[in-house]
Each structure stands twice: as C-alpha cells, then as structure tokens.
Design a protein around this motif. Structure first.
Motif, PDB file in Angstrom:
ATOM      1  N   ALA A  73       0.835  -1.204   0.000  1.00 46.17           N
ATOM      2  CA  ALA A  73       0.000   0.000   0.000  1.00 46.17           C
ATOM      3  C   ALA A  73       0.867   1.250   0.000  1.00 46.17           C
ATOM      4  CB  ALA A  73      -0.903  -0.003   1.235  1.00 46.17           C
ATOM      5  N   ARG A  74       1.978   1.189   0.752  1.00 50.44           N
ATOM      6  CA  ARG A  74       2.842   2.366   0.852  1.00 50.44           C
ATOM      7  C   ARG A  74       3.451   2.707  -0.514  1.00 50.44           C
ATOM      8  NH1 ARG A  74       6.850   0.532   4.273  1.00 50.44           N
ATOM      9  NH2 ARG A  74       7.759  -0.184   2.331  1.00 50.44           N
ATOM     10  N   MET A  75       3.956   1.675  -1.193  1.00 52.00           N
ATOM     11  CA  MET A  75       4.586   1.919  -2.487  1.00 52.00           C
ATOM     12  C   MET A  75       3.545   2.408  -3.504  1.00 52.00           C
ATOM     13  SD  MET A  75       7.582  -0.206  -4.093  1.00 52.00           S
ATOM     14  CE  MET A  75       6.870  -1.596  -4.870  1.00 52.00           C
ATOM     15  N   GLY A  76       2.356   1.825  -3.444  1.00 51.97           N
ATOM     16  CA  GLY A  76       1.295   2.260  -4.352  1.00 51.97           C
ATOM     17  C   GLY A  76       0.960   3.726  -4.135  1.00 51.97           C
ATOM     18  N   GLY A  77       0.848   4.116  -2.878  1.00 51.92           N
ATOM     19  CA  GLY A  77       0.519   5.498  -2.540  1.00 51.92           C
ATOM     20  C   GLY A  77       1.576   6.460  -3.064  1.00 51.92           C
ATOM     21  N   LYS A  78       2.849   6.101  -2.818  1.00 53.49           N
ATOM     22  CA  LYS A  78       3.947   6.968  -3.264  1.00 53.49           C
ATOM     23  C   LYS A  78       3.946   7.097  -4.781  1.00 53.49           C
ATOM     24  CE  LYS A  78       7.284   5.591   0.144  1.00 53.49           C
ATOM     25  NZ  LYS A  78       8.514   4.831   0.285  1.00 53.49           N
ATOM     26  N   THR A  79       3.703   5.969  -5.455  1.00 51.73           N
ATOM     27  CA  THR A  79       3.739   5.975  -6.921  1.00 51.73           C
ATOM     28  C   THR A  79       2.665   6.916  -7.474  1.00 51.73           C
ATOM     29  OG1 THR A  79       4.415   3.679  -6.802  1.00 51.73           O
ATOM     30  CG2 THR A  79       3.704   4.453  -8.945  1.00 51.73           C
ATOM     31  N   ILE A  80       1.451   6.771  -6.962  1.00 51.04           N
ATOM     32  CA  ILE A  80       0.361   7.618  -7.463  1.00 51.04           C
ATOM     33  C   ILE A  80       0.656   9.090  -7.162  1.00 51.04           C
ATOM     34  CG2 ILE A  80      -2.126   8.119  -7.256  1.00 51.04           C
ATOM     35  CD1 ILE A  80      -1.566   5.439  -8.579  1.00 51.04           C
ATOM     36  N   LEU A  81       1.179   9.342  -5.946  1.00 49.09           N
ATOM     37  CA  LEU A  81       1.501  10.723  -5.573  1.00 49.09           C
ATOM     38  C   LEU A  81       2.536  11.305  -6.537  1.00 49.09           C
ATOM     39  CD1 LEU A  81       1.058  12.920  -3.388  1.00 49.09           C
ATOM     40  CD2 LEU A  81       3.154  12.088  -2.306  1.00 49.09           C
ATOM     41  N   TYR A  82       3.571  10.533  -6.827  1.00 42.89           N
ATOM     42  CA  TYR A  82       4.611  11.012  -7.751  1.00 42.89           C
ATOM     43  C   TYR A  82       4.002  11.278  -9.132  1.00 42.89           C
ATOM     44  CZ  TYR A  82       8.489  11.042 -10.998  1.00 42.89           C
ATOM     45  OH  TYR A  82       9.353  11.399 -12.014  1.00 42.89           O
ATOM     46  N   TYR A  83       3.218  10.344  -9.616  1.00 47.89           N
ATOM     47  CA  TYR A  83       2.659  10.485 -10.964  1.00 47.89           C
ATOM     48  C   TYR A  83       1.764  11.711 -11.078  1.00 47.89           C
ATOM     49  CZ  TYR A  83       4.331   5.879 -12.251  1.00 47.89           C
ATOM     50  OH  TYR A  83       5.121   4.824 -12.553  1.00 47.89           O
ATOM     51  N   LEU A  84       0.880  11.866 -10.101  1.00 45.59           N
ATOM     52  CA  LEU A  84      -0.040  12.995 -10.182  1.00 45.59           C
ATOM     53  C   LEU A  84       0.703  14.321 -10.071  1.00 45.59           C
ATOM     54  CD1 LEU A  84      -3.221  11.914  -8.202  1.00 45.59           C
ATOM     55  CD2 LEU A  84      -2.905  12.129 -10.663  1.00 45.59           C
ATOM     56  N   SER A  85       1.667  14.393  -9.124  1.00 48.07           N
ATOM     57  CA  SER A  85       2.301  15.695  -8.928  1.00 48.07           C
ATOM     58  C   SER A  85       3.206  16.057 -10.104  1.00 48.07           C
ATOM     59  CB  SER A  85       3.040  15.769  -7.585  1.00 48.07           C
ATOM     60  OG  SER A  85       3.724  14.601  -7.341  1.00 48.07           O
ATOM     61  N   THR A  86       3.910  15.099 -10.694  1.00 49.87           N
ATOM     62  CA  THR A  86       4.774  15.485 -11.824  1.00 49.87           C
ATOM     63  C   THR A  86       3.925  15.844 -13.047  1.00 49.87           C
ATOM     64  OG1 THR A  86       5.095  13.170 -12.411  1.00 49.87           O
ATOM     65  CG2 THR A  86       6.852  14.222 -11.146  1.00 49.87           C
ATOM     66  N   SER A  87       2.820  15.131 -13.257  1.00 46.96           N
ATOM     67  CA  SER A  87       1.960  15.484 -14.396  1.00 46.96           C
ATOM     68  C   SER A  87       1.412  16.898 -14.219  1.00 46.96           C
ATOM     69  CB  SER A  87       0.787  14.514 -14.529  1.00 46.96           C
ATOM     70  OG  SER A  87       1.265  13.241 -14.855  1.00 46.96           O
TER      71      SER A  87
END
Ligand code: ASP
Length: 413
Positions: A73-87
């Motif tokens: 869950a932690r890695m999933g959360g970080k991944t989505i956060l990174y993707y949304l913020s860089t986009s």
C-alpha cells in the motif's frame, strides 16, 4: 576494433535518418520508403511482441516479492503521488509558457487565418478516435477487463496490470509448496523476457533509422514552418520539465545525479523518441532502470503502471495545444476555462494509451470541454509527429525518474 556503444549507434542512426528520409522518400531520388517501413515495423513488432509477457511477469514477480501488505500500500501510494504531482507540474509549465508567449496570436491577431486552418476530414477524425477513451468512468472500467486474453491481444495494458497485481498479491497467500512453484515459474519467464529484450535492442539502430527516415520523408520541413512558435514552446516546456522540475525531484529525493541517470536511460529515451510509444519502449525502460540500480520490486511495479498512466509530456502537450487552438480562434480564455483545461489534461493523460498520436483524442476532448470545434485539431496535425517523439521521451523519462525516486525512499524497507 572497439565496439560502438548501443546508445551511440542509435544516435548515429537518428542523425542519418534525416538526410535519408529527405532524399529517399516518396518524392526523393529513389523511393526507399518501403525499406524504411520494413525496418521500422520489424523493430516495432519485436518490441510489442515482448510487452505483454514482460508486463505480466514483471508485475507478478514484483508484487509477490513485496514483503508486507503495508509495504504494498505504501509503495502504491507513493507511486500515485509522484505520478499525479509530476503530471500537474508539467501541465503548469506548459500553461505558464503558452500564456506568456501566446503562440496562437500572431502580430496581435488570432492566427486562424495565417495558419490556414485545415479542417479535418471525417476519415481523419475516425482514425483519431479509438486511440483510447478518456472519460473517467471508462478508465475504471478498463481496469477490470471481462476477458484478460482479449485485453492482452488488444494491448489493453490497464486491465492486464490490474489482473497481474491481484494475481501477484494472491501468490503471496499460497502455501509454501505452491508458492515456490509459482515464484520460480514467473521469475523464469521474467528473466527470459529480459533476455529477449536485450536481443531486440541489438536491432534498435536499424529500427530507429527506418522509423525516423519514414517520418521525415512523410512530414518534411516546409509544412512545419508556420507552426514553429507553437512547436518551440512545447519543446521549451518539455525540456524545462526534464532538466528542471523532474531533475530537481530526482536529485533531491532520489539522490541520483540527473546527468548520470540521463546517460543510463539514453537507450530507452532514444527508443521512445523514435517509436513514439511509451508502451513499446517499456522493455527498455525496465532494462535501463535496472542498470541504474533500481530493485526489481520497485521497477516492476512502478514502470508498467507509469507507461500506462503517467504521461507528463502528453499532459503538457495537451494543455499547450488546447490553449494554442483557443488563442488561434481568438477565444477569451478565462481563469475558469484554464482550470478546466488543466483538469481535463491531467485526467486524459492518465487515460490515453502509450501509442503514437494518442494525445490527439485527448485534445479533442479538451476542445469539446471548452466549446471549440474538434476540427481545429487540423491546425496541429502537421507538427504532431515530431512533438509526439519528444513528449513520448519525456513520458518515459518521468516514469524512470519515478522508479529511481521511489526506490530511494523504499531502500530502508
Ligand atoms: N505517444 C505518446 C506515448 O506513447 C502518447 C501521446 O502523447 O500521444 O507516450
């Protein structure tokens, strides 16, 4: 004789492809377009051939190797956060530049007439649609495909990703006997797929030569001239995103020197550039970040997801293109309307497929959202291909940075 490194070979092919495309296109001295087409298609086919088994085995082995459910869950959360913020950052960069330099206004007048707006034919419109729906609910529906074999045969990655994630997750719950068999099986497949990837990469220079020469022979340079300001703004914004925004994140959080990382990822980036497809580039992206030291459990989770839903270059391009068209039509663009452009660009960039020209369908959706006729898309078709090459490389770059950044923050677990 010293062997030339593969990324140099690809770069040489790229440089050679421009004069070759110009002189040996359909109107050239001799028509070699058939040969270019063959070389390019062979390479693309080989890449696409690998994608489905590679994604499935990468995700399954990646997920089944994650120690705890909390880690998942932690890695999933970080991944989505990174993707949304860089986009989001990418879109903002595009928005600021397009507002500052207003490429759609030439000498104070909307550029519609100067650019001789070319209306789209019904055929063109039809070929654009079908590259991916981008309505929000449709994205969720595609996450659960009714038939995984059909999803695989149609290259419908989002569905395959969900299935593989769940499959990998439940392997972890098997009893030791079954679990060992499953893990050995999928790890074996994954290694075989990486082996095939290395093999395919050896023909990358030929593929790149064919693909780019064909594009140059079809597009030429003349038609690009009137749209130069628009194209330039897209290029500057994309470069800013690569060398400033994402490089800063990579350096500060990922503790990786951007120049070093760029060198390691150069093969994948050049392949993205010449194929205009982040999905087809995925095998090389995985290989690249693995060489950069990103552990498998991170890369196999972050990258397939990224190739499908994280498209910074695409999001940026959609925003600049829609704003440019609105400016060219002389539309009063309010703050509210810009907000709509930003939001729709963010959502559609998640929804579009990682294939050439996929952005076009998203731009149609944005144009509709702000009330412009979708035939206005004709305006940018001329420069779409070269910009597609660049934005795809940016898409792959951002995915790779994401893998490095998340790997750095996961190293303690
Ligand atoms: N060609 C892009 C990709 O595959 C998508 C797009 O922006 O058209 O990443």
């Amino acid at each position: 004789m010293k062997k030339i490194a593969l990324h140099w070979q690809i770069l040489i092919a790229l440089v050679l492809s421009v004069p070759l495309g110009l002189f040996f296109g359909a109107d050239g001295i001799v028509d070699f377009t058939g040969v270019f087409n063959f070389m390019g298609s062979l390479f693309l086919n080989a890449l696409k051939m690998i994608v489905v088994p590679l994604i499935i085995s990468a995700i399954i082995t990646g997920v089944s190797n994650i120690k705890s459910e909390k880690g998942f869950a932690r890695m999933g959360g970080k991944t989505i956060l990174y993707y949304l913020s860089t986009s989001f950052l990418a879109i903002l960069t595009g928005l600021v530049l397009v507002n500052l330099f207003t490429p759609g206004i030439i000498d104070g007048v909307p550029a519609k007439d100067v650019l001789a707006l070319a209306p789209l034919t019904a055929d063109q419109l039809e070929s654009i649609s079908g590259k991916g729906t981008s309505e929000v609910y449709a994205i969720f529906l595609r996450m659960v495909p009714p038939n995984i074999f059909k999803a695989a045969s149609e290259g419908q990655m989002l569905g395959l990703i969900t299935f593989s994630l769940v499959f990998g997750f439940f392997i972890r719950k098997l009893n030791e006997n079954y679990k060992t068999v499953q893990l050995n099986f999928w790890n074996g497949i994954y290694d075989v797929m990486l082996g095939i990837t290395h093999l395919v990469m050896r023909i990358a220079p030929f593929g790149v030569l064919g693909l780019v020469a064909l594009t140059v022979s079809e597009t030429g340079f003349d038609s690009i001239m009137p749209l130069l300001k628009f194209a330039l703004i897209v290029v500057v914004a994309l470069l800013f995103h690569v060398f400033v925004s994402t490089s800063f994140i990579l350096y500060s959080i990922g503790k990786v020197k951007p120049v070093v990382f760029l060198k390691i990822m150069s093969r994948a980036l050049l392949t993205a550039f010449s194929t205009s497809s982040s999905s087809a580039t995925l095998p090389e992206t995985i290989e690249g970040v693995t060489r950069a030291g990103v552990p498998k459990k991170v890369s196999s989770f972050v990258l397939p997801l990224g190739a499908t839903i994280n498209m910074d270059g695409t999001a940026l391009y959609e925003c600049v293109a829609a704003m440019f068209i609105a400016q060219a039509y002389g539309l009063e663009i309010s703050f509210g309307m810009q907000l709509v452009v930003v939001l729709v660009a963010l959502l559609t960039s998640i929804g579009v497929a990682g294939v050439p020209s996929a952005s076009l369908v998203a731009i149609v959706i944005i144009l509709k959202a702000i009330g412009l006729p979708d035939t206005a898309l004709g305006l940018i078709l001329v420069v779409d291909r070269p910009l597609d090459m660049l934005r795809t490389a940016v898409n792959v770059w951002s995915d790779s940075c994401g893998a490095a950044v998340i790997a750095a923050t996961e190293s303690d677990s």
